[in-house]
Design a protein around this motif. Structure first.
Motif, mmCIF file in Angstrom:
data_model
loop_
_atom_site.group_PDB
_atom_site.id
_atom_site.type_symbol
_atom_site.label_atom_id
_atom_site.label_comp_id
_atom_site.label_asym_id
_atom_site.label_seq_id
_atom_site.Cartn_x
_atom_site.Cartn_y
_atom_site.Cartn_z
ATOM 1 N N PRO A 48 64.690 60.250 79.020
ATOM 2 C CA PRO A 48 64.823 58.796 78.905
ATOM 3 C C PRO A 48 63.692 58.135 78.124
ATOM 4 N N VAL A 49 62.691 58.906 77.717
ATOM 5 C CA VAL A 49 61.529 58.337 77.038
ATOM 6 C C VAL A 49 61.676 58.419 75.518
ATOM 7 N N LEU A 122 64.152 51.545 79.097
ATOM 8 C CA LEU A 122 63.276 52.060 80.147
ATOM 9 C C LEU A 122 62.323 50.935 80.533
ATOM 10 N N ILE A 123 62.295 50.622 81.822
ATOM 11 C CA ILE A 123 61.477 49.500 82.296
ATOM 12 C C ILE A 123 60.539 49.994 83.387
ATOM 13 N N PHE A 124 59.249 49.716 83.201
ATOM 14 C CA PHE A 124 58.240 49.985 84.225
ATOM 15 C C PHE A 124 57.933 48.676 84.923
ATOM 16 N N LEU A 125 57.919 48.715 86.236
ATOM 17 C CA LEU A 125 57.722 47.522 87.037
ATOM 18 C C LEU A 125 56.667 47.849 88.089
ATOM 19 N N ALA A 151 70.092 51.276 81.690
ATOM 20 C CA ALA A 151 68.630 51.425 81.612
ATOM 21 C C ALA A 151 68.070 52.027 82.892
ATOM 22 N N LEU A 152 66.989 52.802 82.741
ATOM 23 C CA LEU A 152 66.254 53.314 83.899
ATOM 24 C C LEU A 152 65.110 52.359 84.205
ATOM 25 N N THR A 181 60.101 54.283 92.892
ATOM 26 C CA THR A 181 61.558 54.278 93.012
ATOM 27 C C THR A 181 62.135 54.244 91.607
ATOM 28 N N ILE A 182 63.060 55.172 91.341
ATOM 29 C CA ILE A 182 63.754 55.184 90.053
ATOM 30 C C ILE A 182 65.156 54.642 90.282
ATOM 31 N N LEU A 183 65.490 53.648 89.468
ATOM 32 C CA LEU A 183 66.782 52.988 89.583
ATOM 33 C C LEU A 183 67.474 53.025 88.232
#
Length: 188
Positions: A48-49, A122-125, A151-152, A181-183
């Motif tokens: 996914p990267v 890809l979203i980092f939160l 999107a992940l 948590t991966i969504l």
């Protein structure tokens, strides 16, 4: 703090020590970042990267987005409303010579507004823990068109999260006091 893998492997990033409570900076440790990327790349999600458009919300030092960039992401947009955080991100982007493939927005992640350009894969939160800001930020990201279908989302907190509608939990792992948590966003 350093880049774990990829073209910038081993590059030391600007450090905030153990964090800056006043600026709400709590950098993800190298060990947790390495585990997180191992999970992303070996968890059955493909890669996914590689080639991804990455959104780093509550970006802090920018380490998560820059790790993704080092591993082949096409673009990273960093969002943080803190002056110290944006200075650290700018310094780290400079160290990676990534000015042409990054954007830094001074913005409250819970009030994103409309996306300018393509949505993100890809979203980092990584919001301040225990304040419900992650839920509000994801709500703003969805309503503003920031989230690509499928999107992940990698959500870091210290306790289980309540994902908003449109997200399915794929995996969850605990690393010390950090819960990753991966969504995945719905395809529609």
């Amino acid at each position: 703090m350093r880049i774990i893998a990829g073209k910038h492997r081993g590059l030391a990033l600007a450090s905030v020590g153990k964090g800056d409570a006043g600026a709400h900076l709590r950098p993800t440790t190298d060990r947790v970042r390495e585990s997180l990327f191992n999970l992303l790349l070996n968890g059955g999600y493909g890669d996914p990267v590689d080639g991804a458009r990455v959104l780093d919300l509550f970006a802090g030092t920018g380490a998560l987005g820059l790790e993704a960039l080092s591993r082949g992401a096409a673009h990273v947009t960093f969002v943080d409303d803190g002056g110290k955080a944006r200075a650290l991100i700018r310094e780290n982007v400079g160290k990676c010579k990534a000015e042409g493939v990054t954007k830094i927005f001074r913005r409250d992640a819970t009030k994103l507004g409309e996306v300018r350009g393509a949505p993100f894969d890809l979203i980092f939160l990584d919001p301040p823990y225990g304040k419900g800001l992650g839920e509000r930020a994801m709500g703003a990201a969805f309503s503003g068109g920031w989230v690509a279908p499928g999107a992940l989302i990698v959500w870091e907190d210290n306790s289980p999260i309540t994902p908003p509608a449109g997200l399915s939990v794929l995996d969850s792992r605990k690393y010390g006091d950090t819960l990753i948590t991966i969504l995945q966003a719905d395809e529609e």
